[in-house]
Design an enzyme around this catalytic site. Structure first.
Site, PDB file in Angstrom:
ATOM      1  N   MET A  79      -4.169  17.839  35.946  1.00  0.00           N
ATOM      2  CA  MET A  79      -4.699  19.080  36.532  1.00  0.00           C
ATOM      3  C   MET A  79      -5.430  19.913  35.479  1.00  0.00           C
ATOM      4  O   MET A  79      -4.972  20.985  35.123  1.00  0.00           O
ATOM      5  CB  MET A  79      -3.546  19.873  37.166  1.00  0.00           C
ATOM      6  CG  MET A  79      -2.856  19.104  38.273  1.00  0.00           C
ATOM      7  SD  MET A  79      -1.248  19.818  38.716  1.00  0.00           S
ATOM      8  CE  MET A  79      -0.239  19.310  37.334  1.00  0.00           C
TER       9      MET A  79
ATOM     10  N   CYS B 223      -6.513  28.278  29.639  1.00  0.00           N
ATOM     11  CA  CYS B 223      -6.678  27.143  30.541  1.00  0.00           C
ATOM     12  C   CYS B 223      -6.776  25.937  29.634  1.00  0.00           C
ATOM     13  O   CYS B 223      -7.500  25.975  28.628  1.00  0.00           O
ATOM     14  CB  CYS B 223      -7.938  27.301  31.397  1.00  0.00           C
ATOM     15  SG  CYS B 223      -8.256  25.885  32.468  1.00  0.00           S
TER      16      CYS B 223
ATOM     17  N   THR C 106      -0.837  22.403  32.366  1.00  0.00           N
ATOM     18  CA  THR C 106      -1.804  23.296  32.981  1.00  0.00           C
ATOM     19  C   THR C 106      -1.228  24.701  32.935  1.00  0.00           C
ATOM     20  O   THR C 106      -0.041  24.888  33.212  1.00  0.00           O
ATOM     21  CB  THR C 106      -2.103  22.908  34.445  1.00  0.00           C
ATOM     22  OG1 THR C 106      -2.592  24.046  35.164  1.00  0.00           O
ATOM     23  CG2 THR C 106      -0.871  22.406  35.165  1.00  0.00           C
ATOM     24  N   ASN C 107      -2.048  25.684  32.573  1.00  0.00           N
ATOM     25  CA  ASN C 107      -1.590  27.067  32.582  1.00  0.00           C
ATOM     26  C   ASN C 107      -1.442  27.601  34.002  1.00  0.00           C
ATOM     27  O   ASN C 107      -0.440  28.219  34.353  1.00  0.00           O
ATOM     28  CB  ASN C 107      -2.574  27.953  31.808  1.00  0.00           C
ATOM     29  CG  ASN C 107      -2.463  27.797  30.309  1.00  0.00           C
ATOM     30  OD1 ASN C 107      -1.681  28.480  29.662  1.00  0.00           O
ATOM     31  ND2 ASN C 107      -3.253  26.899  29.749  1.00  0.00           N
ATOM     32  N   THR C 108      -2.456  27.370  34.828  1.00  0.00           N
ATOM     33  CA  THR C 108      -2.484  27.967  36.167  1.00  0.00           C
ATOM     34  C   THR C 108      -1.260  27.614  36.984  1.00  0.00           C
ATOM     35  O   THR C 108      -0.666  28.470  37.656  1.00  0.00           O
ATOM     36  CB  THR C 108      -3.754  27.530  36.921  1.00  0.00           C
ATOM     37  OG1 THR C 108      -4.904  28.009  36.213  1.00  0.00           O
ATOM     38  CG2 THR C 108      -3.764  28.073  38.339  1.00  0.00           C
TER      39      THR C 108
ATOM     40  N   GLU D  67      -8.278  23.262  29.592  1.00  0.00           N
ATOM     41  CA  GLU D  67      -9.587  22.653  29.353  1.00  0.00           C
ATOM     42  C   GLU D  67     -10.474  23.460  28.395  1.00  0.00           C
ATOM     43  O   GLU D  67     -11.445  22.927  27.855  1.00  0.00           O
ATOM     44  CB  GLU D  67     -10.352  22.467  30.674  1.00  0.00           C
ATOM     45  CG  GLU D  67      -9.854  21.353  31.553  1.00  0.00           C
ATOM     46  CD  GLU D  67      -8.640  21.739  32.379  1.00  0.00           C
ATOM     47  OE1 GLU D  67      -7.978  20.856  32.927  1.00  0.00           O
ATOM     48  OE2 GLU D  67      -8.356  22.965  32.468  1.00  0.00           O
TER      49      GLU D  67
END
Length: 236
Positions: free
Chosen positions: A10, A197, A83-85, A199
C-alpha cells in the site's frame, strides 16, 4: 533475529523499499551473507484505495486485521504496517493479534524529539494531513505537526497517488515539494519535515531541505531492526 511481519502493498513501491532497507540493515549489523528474517503479506492496493476514497475505514481495517492474523499464524514475532495512512485503523490491527505492533507515528515522534525539532511540517496523504489519528498521536509526544495550506495539500496528495504509487518520479513534483516546505519554514516557522507517506522518500530526501528530514520508512525499519535484534539477545 526475530521474524518481522510486514503488512505491505500500500503501495508496493514503498514496501519494496522496506524490504531492501531491512536486508541492508541486517547485513550492516551482521556482515557477510546475513539478511532479514521477514514475512510479507502484500495486499492489492486498489480495493484498499477505493475504501479510503469512500471513507469505509471499517472494511479497510478488517482487511488489514486479517493480514495481521495471517502473519501471526505464519510465525511473525512483530508487526509493521508499511503505510502511514492506514495507521488510521491501527486499533483494529492490534486487536486482531497478540503480536507487538511498532506504530509508525510513535517511532517518528521519538526521532523528531531527539533532533530538537518541535514543529515539523507533515507531508502525507490528505487523510494523514487532515485527520487526527496521526497528528494527534504526534501531539501526545509533544510534537506539533504543521500541515501545508489547502491547495498545497491537494497537490501533495495528488503526487502521491497519481505519481509515486505508480512508480513515477517527476522532477517538477520534487520542486513542488521543495517549494511547499520552503514556504512553511519561511512563513510558519516549520523546523523539520516529516515524510509522512512511505512513498515520499522516493522523491525527496535530506539533500532537498535545509531543515531536518524525518523519513518515516527509514525510521520504521531502524526501529524494527532494534526490536528484532533485542529479542534475539534476550532469547540467547
Amino acid at each position: 533475529m526475530a521474524t518481522i511481519g510486514l503488512i505491505g502493498g500500500m503501495s508496493w513501491e514503498s514496501t519494496a523499499v522496506y524490504y531492501r532497507l531491512l536486508n541492508e540493515g541486517v547485513r550492516a549489523r551482521g556482515g557477510g551473507l546475513h539478511s532479514a528474517d521477514v514475512l510479507l503479506h502484500s495486499l492489492d492496493f486498489a480495493p484498499i484505495a477505493e475504501m479510503q476514497a469512500r471513507g469505509d475505514w471499517a472494511a479497510a481495517g478488517a482487511a488489514l486485521a486479517e493480514s495481521a492474523r495471517r502473519l501471526e499464524r505464519a510465525g511473525a514475532s512483530c508487526l509493521l504496517l508499511c503505510t502511514n495512512t492506514m495507521h488510521k485503523v491501527a486499533d483494529q490491527i492490534t486487536a486482531a493479534t497478540r503480536l507487538p505492533f511498532l506504530h509508525l507515528a510513535d517511532v517518528t515522534a521519538r526521532a523528531v524529539l531527539a533532533s530538537g525539532a518541535r514543529r515539523p511540517l507533515l507531508l502525507a496523504t490528505r487523510f494523514t494531513m487532515e485527520q487526527n489519528f496521526y497528528r494527534g498521536r504526534l501531539q501526545a509526544f509533544g510534537v506539533e505537526a504543521l500541515v501545508p495550506q489547502p491547495q498545497e495539500r491537494d497537490e501533495v496528495h495528488r503526487i502521491i497517488y497519481e505519481e509515486l504509487c505508480r512508480g513515477r518520479i517527476e522532477p517538477a513534483s520534487r520542486e513542488r515539494y521543495r517549494a511547499v516546505v520552503e514556504r512553511a519554514v519561511r512563513e510558519e516557522g516549520a523546523d523539520g519535515v516529516i515524510l509522512g507517506c512511505t512513498e515520499i522518500g522516493l522523491l525527496v530526501s535530506q539533500d532537498d531541505f535545509a531543515v531536518p528530514v524525518f523519513d518515516t520508512t527509514a525510521l520504521h525499519v531502524a526501529a524494527a531492526l532494534d526490536y528484532a535484534f533485542e529479542v534475539e539477545t534476550v532469547a540467547a
